[in-house]
Write a protein that holds these residues in place. Sequence first.
Motif, PDB file in Angstrom:
ATOM      1  N   UNK A  57       0.822  -1.205   0.000  1.00  0.00           N
ATOM      2  CA  UNK A  57       0.000   0.000   0.000  1.00  0.00           C
ATOM      3  C   UNK A  57       0.860   1.260   0.000  1.00  0.00           C
ATOM      4  N   UNK A  58       1.872   1.268   0.857  1.00  0.00           N
ATOM      5  CA  UNK A  58       2.760   2.423   0.928  1.00  0.00           C
ATOM      6  C   UNK A  58       3.556   2.583  -0.351  1.00  0.00           C
ATOM      7  N   UNK A  59       3.978   1.431  -0.917  1.00  0.00           N
ATOM      8  CA  UNK A  59       4.760   1.464  -2.155  1.00  0.00           C
ATOM      9  C   UNK A  59       3.957   2.059  -3.303  1.00  0.00           C
ATOM     10  N   UNK A  60       2.690   1.635  -3.423  1.00  0.00           N
ATOM     11  CA  UNK A  60       1.857   2.169  -4.497  1.00  0.00           C
ATOM     12  C   UNK A  60       1.610   3.665  -4.312  1.00  0.00           C
ATOM     13  N   UNK A  61       1.404   4.088  -3.069  1.00  0.00           N
ATOM     14  CA  UNK A  61       1.168   5.514  -2.823  1.00  0.00           C
ATOM     15  C   UNK A  61       2.431   6.317  -3.111  1.00  0.00           C
ATOM     16  N   UNK A  62       3.586   5.750  -2.733  1.00  0.00           N
ATOM     17  CA  UNK A  62       4.856   6.415  -3.015  1.00  0.00           C
ATOM     18  C   UNK A  62       5.075   6.526  -4.521  1.00  0.00           C
ATOM     19  N   UNK A  63       4.761   5.425  -5.244  1.00  0.00           N
ATOM     20  CA  UNK A  63       4.880   5.464  -6.702  1.00  0.00           C
ATOM     21  C   UNK A  63       3.977   6.538  -7.291  1.00  0.00           C
ATOM     22  N   UNK A  64       2.779   6.652  -6.727  1.00  0.00           N
ATOM     23  CA  UNK A  64       1.856   7.674  -7.211  1.00  0.00           C
ATOM     24  C   UNK A  64       2.435   9.071  -7.014  1.00  0.00           C
ATOM     25  N   UNK A  65       2.981   9.337  -5.827  1.00  0.00           N
ATOM     26  CA  UNK A  65       3.570  10.643  -5.556  1.00  0.00           C
ATOM     27  C   UNK A  65       4.728  10.948  -6.499  1.00  0.00           C
ATOM     28  N   UNK A  66       5.590   9.928  -6.712  1.00  0.00           N
ATOM     29  CA  UNK A  66       6.723  10.111  -7.609  1.00  0.00           C
ATOM     30  C   UNK A  66       6.246  10.336  -9.043  1.00  0.00           C
ATOM     31  N   UNK A  67       5.234   9.571  -9.446  1.00  0.00           N
ATOM     32  CA  UNK A  67       4.703   9.719 -10.800  1.00  0.00           C
ATOM     33  C   UNK A  67       4.073  11.088 -10.996  1.00  0.00           C
ATOM     34  N   UNK A  68       3.391  11.556  -9.957  1.00  0.00           N
ATOM     35  CA  UNK A  68       2.753  12.867 -10.042  1.00  0.00           C
ATOM     36  C   UNK A  68       3.787  13.955 -10.256  1.00  0.00           C
ATOM     37  N   UNK A  69       4.888  13.875  -9.508  1.00  0.00           N
ATOM     38  CA  UNK A  69       5.955  14.871  -9.656  1.00  0.00           C
ATOM     39  C   UNK A  69       6.601  14.785 -11.036  1.00  0.00           C
ATOM     40  N   UNK A  70       6.834  13.547 -11.491  1.00  0.00           N
ATOM     41  CA  UNK A  70       7.479  13.366 -12.796  1.00  0.00           C
ATOM     42  C   UNK A  70       6.591  13.871 -13.920  1.00  0.00           C
ATOM     43  N   UNK A  89      -7.427  11.569 -19.734  1.00  0.00           N
ATOM     44  CA  UNK A  89      -8.196  12.562 -18.998  1.00  0.00           C
ATOM     45  C   UNK A  89      -9.518  11.912 -18.618  1.00  0.00           C
ATOM     46  N   UNK A  90      -9.514  11.231 -17.491  1.00  0.00           N
ATOM     47  CA  UNK A  90     -10.654  10.398 -17.117  1.00  0.00           C
ATOM     48  C   UNK A  90     -11.666  11.138 -16.251  1.00  0.00           C
ATOM     49  N   UNK A  91     -11.268  12.264 -15.702  1.00  0.00           N
ATOM     50  CA  UNK A  91     -12.136  12.954 -14.766  1.00  0.00           C
ATOM     51  C   UNK A  91     -11.725  12.751 -13.323  1.00  0.00           C
ATOM     52  N   UNK A  92     -10.645  12.010 -13.111  1.00  0.00           N
ATOM     53  CA  UNK A  92     -10.096  11.819 -11.772  1.00  0.00           C
ATOM     54  C   UNK A  92      -8.580  11.971 -11.874  1.00  0.00           C
ATOM     55  N   UNK A  93      -8.033  13.004 -11.238  1.00  0.00           N
ATOM     56  CA  UNK A  93      -6.621  13.324 -11.431  1.00  0.00           C
ATOM     57  C   UNK A  93      -5.697  12.229 -10.884  1.00  0.00           C
ATOM     58  N   UNK A  94      -6.144  11.503  -9.843  1.00  0.00           N
ATOM     59  CA  UNK A  94      -5.301  10.431  -9.304  1.00  0.00           C
ATOM     60  C   UNK A  94      -5.211   9.287 -10.299  1.00  0.00           C
ATOM     61  N   UNK A  95      -6.346   8.892 -10.839  1.00  0.00           N
ATOM     62  CA  UNK A  95      -6.360   7.834 -11.859  1.00  0.00           C
ATOM     63  C   UNK A  95      -5.573   8.265 -13.089  1.00  0.00           C
ATOM     64  N   UNK A  96      -5.712   9.540 -13.476  1.00  0.00           N
ATOM     65  CA  UNK A  96      -4.936  10.053 -14.616  1.00  0.00           C
ATOM     66  C   UNK A  96      -3.440   9.892 -14.373  1.00  0.00           C
ATOM     67  N   UNK A  97      -3.012  10.206 -13.166  1.00  0.00           N
ATOM     68  CA  UNK A  97      -1.583  10.127 -12.839  1.00  0.00           C
ATOM     69  C   UNK A  97      -1.088   8.692 -12.882  1.00  0.00           C
ATOM     70  N   UNK A 131     -10.416   7.493  -1.704  1.00  0.00           N
ATOM     71  CA  UNK A 131      -9.189   8.171  -1.290  1.00  0.00           C
ATOM     72  C   UNK A 131      -8.080   7.984  -2.315  1.00  0.00           C
ATOM     73  N   UNK A 132      -7.116   8.897  -2.287  1.00  0.00           N
ATOM     74  CA  UNK A 132      -5.981   8.852  -3.210  1.00  0.00           C
ATOM     75  C   UNK A 132      -5.211   7.537  -3.068  1.00  0.00           C
ATOM     76  N   UNK A 133      -4.934   7.136  -1.832  1.00  0.00           N
ATOM     77  CA  UNK A 133      -4.159   5.914  -1.591  1.00  0.00           C
ATOM     78  C   UNK A 133      -4.892   4.683  -2.107  1.00  0.00           C
ATOM     79  N   UNK A 134      -6.221   4.638  -1.971  1.00  0.00           N
ATOM     80  CA  UNK A 134      -6.985   3.471  -2.401  1.00  0.00           C
ATOM     81  C   UNK A 134      -7.015   3.349  -3.921  1.00  0.00           C
ATOM     82  N   UNK A 135      -7.164   4.485  -4.620  1.00  0.00           N
ATOM     83  CA  UNK A 135      -7.133   4.451  -6.081  1.00  0.00           C
ATOM     84  C   UNK A 135      -5.756   3.987  -6.563  1.00  0.00           C
ATOM     85  N   UNK A 136      -4.705   4.524  -5.946  1.00  0.00           N
ATOM     86  CA  UNK A 136      -3.346   4.130  -6.323  1.00  0.00           C
ATOM     87  C   UNK A 136      -3.109   2.647  -6.058  1.00  0.00           C
ATOM     88  N   UNK A 137      -3.662   2.136  -4.949  1.00  0.00           N
ATOM     89  CA  UNK A 137      -3.488   0.717  -4.597  1.00  0.00           C
ATOM     90  C   UNK A 137      -4.179  -0.187  -5.605  1.00  0.00           C
TER      91      UNK A 137
END
Length: 435
Positions: free
Chosen positions: A232-245, A291-299, A328-334
Amino acid sequence: MIDVLPDIPRVYTALAEWIACIIYISILKRHLRRSHLVLFASLALIVQITFLVVTDYLSLAFWIPSMAMAVILMFIFIYKSTQLNFLDAGYFTVKAFVLAELVASFQWQLHNFFWKQGFTDSLQEIILLILVYGSAFLAIWFLERKHIPEDGMMNVSRRELVSVVVIGVAVFAISNLSFVTSKTPFSGQYAQEILNIRTLVDLGGFTILHAYHLQLTDLRIKHELRAMQYILQSQYTQYQQSKESIEMINYKYHDLKNQIIALKAETDSDKRHAYLEKMEEEIKAYEAEHKTGNHVLDTVLKSKSLYCIKNEITLTCVADGSLLNGMSTADIATIFGNALDNAIEYEQKVKDKEKRLIHVSVFSKRNFIMIRVENYFEGDLIIEGDLPKTTKRNTYLHGYGLKSIQHTVQKYGGVVNVNQNGNWFELEILMPKLN
């Protein structure tokens, strides 16, 4: 063997071993359908009784090999009736054997006690057998079912199986020592003493095995929780890194757009203009992608898309991301991170690059949200428990990605299903619509 008292009839022993196997088979995930299981169980009972009765008259030298063969028959019964792997089947076979020894010994001790009181009628003996076996095995069934995982998989290691086998062998050897010889410091000399030793040693042995089982279960639960938390933490971390990239890439593309405008103003060359027009169209295509309408899913999708492009995997998506806005952001990323990681990992093994295909869809179906992640799949899907059978060498860590998805989806009252549809592996998630 010492002729101090008659030993347990082999028919009683065979029946106890068979019922002990049934106890665990009824709790574990079964491999056979009910009708087939009834037939197979009936055959197993006949074979178990026949073998033990036939070998009852062999010399002492053949006694231990015949008991070892009886245990092997129990193993075959459990292994073929359930979805257990080889090691887990061996683990539960040892538990079933020690349990059978305990119940059979306890029943025979009561039989000899009442026999001395003058209860020698055959009907009374059968009633006693039914009462003791029925109550003892039923009590064990209620005890064991509370401490066996829902999928029935203990995933014991070879070392753990060896430990259990050593305990089982030691219990059997010590409990039956007095029936082999009285010339040891641990042998009993009298009938009642010998019966007490056997029953108490079997009880102690089963208690040790049960305590060991509880310890293994506790360790696995803790390990699974740690593994799922890490994922769970790994996926959220990947999401944060992907968002920045991806934000950096967006800045670069924004700068490039300004450069194109400047270059257009500097020249009237048709060739250069056409080249710049093409670049601008590519930028627009990039901006419109995922561009799905959810920025977390987009990322998440953008991050996985970039990885797929690098590894020559075609990832397509038709998703209404707005359906996930209450998650939640973490759940979508997971959910999407793990699902796509599993799909990408498999597609990288597909030799034909044209067949490296992944498709993601998110849509509403009545009052539910349907999430489907599909990827090209070769071969036949085999399910062990609730998870696809792994081809990895390290099976102990298998399935935590999917388990983390299941855990996350259950928070929203949803369910997860995996199946094969032709040459496609499908991961389907059905959840009630979010408020």
